[in-house]
Write an enzyme that holds these catalytic residues in place. Structure first.
Site: not given
Ligand code: PMP
Length: 299
Positions: A50, A103, A149, A182
Site C-alpha cells: 500500500r 523536483r 495514505k 469511512e
C-alpha cells in the site's frame, strides 16, 4: 529508542529531519501505521504494498525496493526489542526549497519509528462506541484519492475535531454525494440479516489492511460479504455496526447520530469477527528475528 532514518539506525535524539522537508512544509509524502503482535508484524507485505502504491500515485520514487523496506522495518523492530508495538513508517518528498515544486526535493526522507502501542481501553470493546456524522465530507477521489495514505490528514483531522466536540471517539465521514465513505481513521462495516457490508473503496475510503483482513475472516466464516454503496439510512437500520483499523482492530458501534444500532450492544457477528481477528493477528504477517540486531550507526 532506535529510529531508522535514511538507511541508518540512530538513537532517537539524532533522528532529525530538515525544516525544508516537504513532508513538514506541505504534507507531501505517504505513511503507514503497522502493528506488531507477539513478534509478528501483522500483514507487513500488504502495508508495504500500500505504501508503494500511495507513493506511485503521488509520483514519488521511494529510494529502496519494497523488499529492502520490509527488511528495514523488521530490523528496526528487532533493534528496539519490542514484541508488541506500533510502527510508523513515513516517506516524505524530502528537503527542497520553499516552493511546492517536488523536483527541488532531491531525495525522499525515509523514517521508521517503533513505539509502544497505546491500546484502547477494554471498555470500548465491552460497551461499544457512539459515532456522529461529521459535517466535513471526505475529499472526492477526483481531487485526492482517499486510497492514498498521504501525510496530508487535514480532512480527517477536521472530522476528528467534530468527534471530539461531540464527545465521541470517532466520526463518520460521507462522500460528496452524501453516501458513507469511512471514519476519520477507521473503516466502517455493518451487518444486516447476516450479510456483512462495507462501503466499496470507490465511495472514497482508504483500503484498510484491517478491513481486508475482516473481509477475509467473514468469508472464511461463511458469511456473505458485500462491498457496496451505503447511506446513513442503511447504517441507522443495521443489526450491527463496527469500525476496523490498525489501532482499533474491531470496535463495536452501538449508536450513530443518536440512533441506537441493533440491540444497542456489541453484536454477535462483530464479537465473532473480533475473536477470529485476535487469533489471526499473531500468525498472519512477518516474524521478527530478534537475534538479527544490526548495530546502530555511529553518531
Ligand atoms: N481509514 C483511514 C482514513 C485511516 O487513516 C485508517 C488507518 N488508521 C483506516 C481507514 C484503517 O486502515 P488500516 O486498517 O490499514 O489501519
Amino acid at each position: 529508542m532506535t529510529i531508522y532514518l535514511n538507511g541508518k539506525l540512530v538513537p532517537k535524539e539524532q533522528a532529525v529531519v530538515s525544516v525544508f522537508d516537504h513532508g513538514f512544509l506541505y504534507g507531501d509524502g505517504v505513511f503507514e501505521g503497522i502493528r506488531v503482535y507477539d513478534g509478528n508484524v501483522f500483514r507487513l507485505e500488504e502495508h508495504i504494498a500500500r505504501l508503494y502504491e500511495s507513493a506511485k500515485t503521488i509520483d514519488m520514487r521511494i529510494p529502496m525496493s519494497s523488499q529492502e523496506m520490509i527488511r528495514a522495518t523488521l530490523d528496526t523492530v528487532a533493534a528496539n526489542k519490542k514484541r508488541d508495538a506500533y510502527i510508523r513508517l513515513v516517506v516524505s518528498r524530502g528537503a527542497g526549497d520553499l516552493g511546492i515544486d517536488p523536483r527541488k526535493c532531491s531525495k525522499p526522507t525515509v523514517v521508521i519509528i517503533v513505539d509502544s502501542i497505546a491500546l484502547y481501553p477494554q471498555e470500548i470493546y465491552d460497551r461499544g462506541v457512539d459515532l456522529v456524522t461529521a459535517s466535513h465530507r471526505r475529499i472526492p477521489m477526483e481531487c485526492l484519492d482517499p486510497r492514498i495514505k498521504s501525510l496530508n490528514y487535514l480532512n480527517n483531522i477536521l472530522g476528528k475535531i467534530e468527534a471530539v466536540r461531540a464527545g465521541v471517539p470517532e466520526a463518520l465521514m460521507l462522500n460528496h454525494h452524501g453516501l458513507v465513505a469511512e471514519c476519520t481513521a477507521d473503516n466502517i462495516f455493518m451487518v444486516k440479516n447476516s450479510t456483512v457490508k462495507t462501503p466499496d473503496l470507490m465511495q472514497g475510503a482508504l483500503g484498510g489492511i484491517t478491513r481486508q483482513a475482516v473481509i477475509d475472516l467473514a468469508i472464511e466464516a461463511g458469511l456473505e460479504v458485500r462491498e457496496t454503496v451505503l447511506a446513513l439510512h442503511d447504517l441507522y437500520n443495521a443489526d450491527e455496526c463496527f469500525l476496523t483499523g490498525t489501532g482499533a482492530e474491531i470496535v463495536p458501534v452501538i449508536n450513530i447520530d443518536g440512533r441506537v444500532i441493533g440491540s444497542g450492544q456489541p453484536g454477535k457477528r462483530t464479537l465473532q469477527l473480533l475473536e477470529a481477528f485476535r487469533e489471526l493477528r499473531t500468525r498472519d504477517g512477518c516474524r521478527v528475528d530478534y537475534d538479527r540486531i544490526p548495530e546502530p550507526a555511529e553518531a
